[in-house]
Design a protein around this motif. Structure first.
Motif, PDB file in Angstrom:
ATOM      1  N   GLY A   1      -1.297  10.582 -52.603  1.00  0.00           N
ATOM      2  CA  GLY A   1      -2.149  11.552 -51.933  1.00  0.00           C
ATOM      3  C   GLY A   1      -1.870  11.691 -50.453  1.00  0.00           C
ATOM      4  N   LEU A   2      -1.412  10.608 -49.807  1.00  0.00           N
ATOM      5  CA  LEU A   2      -1.264  10.629 -48.356  1.00  0.00           C
ATOM      6  C   LEU A   2       0.185  10.638 -47.885  1.00  0.00           C
ATOM      7  CD1 LEU A   2      -4.061   8.083 -47.327  1.00  0.00           C
ATOM      8  CD2 LEU A   2      -4.200  10.581 -47.436  1.00  0.00           C
TER       9      LEU A   2
ATOM     10  N   SER B   1      -5.484   7.621 -43.940  1.00  0.00           N
ATOM     11  CA  SER B   1      -6.183   8.912 -44.021  1.00  0.00           C
ATOM     12  C   SER B   1      -6.439   9.465 -42.627  1.00  0.00           C
ATOM     13  CB  SER B   1      -7.510   8.752 -44.774  1.00  0.00           C
ATOM     14  OG  SER B   1      -7.306   8.357 -46.106  1.00  0.00           O
TER      15      SER B   1
ATOM     16  N   ALA C   1      -7.344  15.846 -51.763  1.00  0.00           N
ATOM     17  CA  ALA C   1      -6.801  15.724 -50.407  1.00  0.00           C
ATOM     18  C   ALA C   1      -5.760  16.802 -50.144  1.00  0.00           C
ATOM     19  CB  ALA C   1      -6.189  14.336 -50.219  1.00  0.00           C
ATOM     20  N   HIS C   2      -4.956  17.116 -51.144  1.00  0.00           N
ATOM     21  CA  HIS C   2      -3.941  18.158 -50.998  1.00  0.00           C
ATOM     22  C   HIS C   2      -4.592  19.500 -50.692  1.00  0.00           C
ATOM     23  CE1 HIS C   2      -0.926  21.126 -52.388  1.00  0.00           C
ATOM     24  NE2 HIS C   2      -0.041  20.224 -52.019  1.00  0.00           N
TER      25      HIS C   2
ATOM     26  N   PHE D   1      -6.107  19.335 -46.922  1.00  0.00           N
ATOM     27  CA  PHE D   1      -5.159  19.312 -45.815  1.00  0.00           C
ATOM     28  C   PHE D   1      -4.174  20.480 -45.843  1.00  0.00           C
ATOM     29  CE2 PHE D   1      -6.302  14.722 -45.872  1.00  0.00           C
ATOM     30  CZ  PHE D   1      -6.704  14.617 -44.556  1.00  0.00           C
TER      31      PHE D   1
END
Length: 397
Positions: free
Chosen positions: A255-256, A318, A388-389, A392
């Motif tokens: 995710g990050l 994050s 999260a995608h 952001f």
């Protein structure tokens, strides 16, 4: 700090002379081959979603956000790589004992072979994701089978299995990255993996010394629903923090890391992601390998302390994605290496804690239940990665 114990207690019955290395080698190779398809699919996640095209030197930006996002998060590959495993592990404690071990191992090997056959065809994202699903099924069925099998052997089974799975992470990430850096793109970079199912079958049928059960063992079949519930509650004490560790770990990895982009670097975004797999990913997997291989030196009973540390790491990264404050790729590399050591230590020690504390008649069932924990955390991380995608990667207003 976590509580440490010097060495494993010598409670296992003695093995006949000359069999220790065979059992250890068998479970190490089985752990390696079982986890390599899973690791390779995640290492290739960005290439599966957006395969490099011949003659393409510099990829154009994918959207107008500063993260240069793919249309689809690599969390989609993580979900395809973990949801079939989760379904298998949730069902397995109640029905898998009805199937002979030999049958389960053969089915898992066939699924692994089919997964690489589909991905190496290079027939598009949908077909490749189908291959990822088969890899997940192979890994899930293999893990519940081999962990249950390990309960019939001295403790070398759990220790060597854990070490082998760590070796899969290290070899898969570094091997795939090295093949790409040598100019061998998808799908050809995964062709050598077609030999893994054969190695699994050879290791299972020819390496371990007896006992290698071919029929469902009576103790697990004889457990009543109430007894199974009591065993599962005992497992939860170690399985819950393990699930938290893996949620934080895979939220970071899928995710990050694809969003932790350094535009000033000489590397393109795709190259940065691959180097995340090769260099920090190598350190990460090296940490996993070292931690999972350390059971005969250091024991950690309080797995929840590792869960807190992993959540803290996810919080730091994050924040680094939201407000870039990391000065260079090297700093991110070091953080990810520590993350791997925490995850590997949690996996190996949680499983061995379960194996030691479960009653003998429920040990096989307990190991099958415990295998659900990491998968549940990873599946939740895949959903969080997609979220999260979306957050952001929204274009600026």
């Amino acid at each position: 700090m976590a509580e440490e114990e010097p060495l494993l207690p010598a409670e296992d019955p003695p093995e006949p002379p000359g069999t220790h290395w065979r059992n250890g080698a068998a479970f190490w190779i089985l752990g390696l081959c079982n986890n390599l398809p899973y690791v390779l699919m995640l290492s290739a996640a960005r290439d599966i979603l957006d395969p490099p095209r011949a003659g393409q030197v510099l990829a154009p930006p994918r959207n107008s956000s500063r993260y240069d996002c793919n249309p689809l998060s690599t969390g989609a590959v993580l979900l395809a790589d973990i949801l079939p495993t989760l379904v298998i592990k949730l069902v397995a404690p109640f029905v898998v004992h009805l199937l002979p071990y030999n049958f389960r191992v053969i089915v898992a090997a066939l699924c692994a072979w089919g997964s690489f056959a589909l991905v190496t065809r290079g027939a598009g994202t949908a077909v490749s994701l189908g291959g990822v699903v088969l890899a997940s099924a192979a890994s899930g069925l293999g893990e519940v089978t081999f962990l249950a099998l390990a309960s019939f052997y001295p403790r070398v089974g759990v220790a060597c299995w854990s070490s082998g799975t760590g070796g899969a992470g290290l070899g898969g990430a570094l091997g795939y990255g090295a093949l790409l850096q040598a100019g061998l793109p998808l799908p050809r970079a995964l062709l050598p993996a077609l030999a893994l199912p054969l190695l699994t079958l050879l290791s299972y049928f020819f390496l371990p010394s007896p006992p290698r059960p071919t029929e469902p063992p009576p103790p697990t079949v004889g457990l009543t629903p109430g007894e199974k519930w009591r065993v599962a509650k005992g497992v939860a004490r170690h399985a819950t923090p393990l699930a938290v560790v893996y949620f934080a770990e895979y939220f970071i990895n899928q995710g990050l890391l694809e969003l932790l982009y350094f535009p000033a670097s000489a590397l393109t975004h795709d190259e940065q992601y691959r180097w995340y797999q090769l260099v920090p990913g190598g350190r990460y997997q090296a940490g996993v390998f070292a931690s999972r291989s350390s059971l005969r030196c250091v024991r950690l009973r309080r797995v929840w302390l590792l869960a807190l540390l992993q959540v803290l790491t996810a919080g730091v990264l994050s924040a680094a994605v939201a407000v870039p404050f990391l000065p260079a790729l090297g700093v991110a590399f070091a953080i990810v290496g520590g993350e791997g050591a925490v995850g590997g230590a949690a996996y190996a020690n949680a499983l061995l804690n379960v194996a030691e504390e479960a009653p003998p008649e429920g040990r096989e069932f307990a190991m099958t239940v415990a295998s659900v924990a990491d998968t549940m955390g990873i599946a939740l991380a895949g959903g969080a990665a997609l979220g999260a995608h979306r957050v952001f990667c929204r274009p600026p207003l």
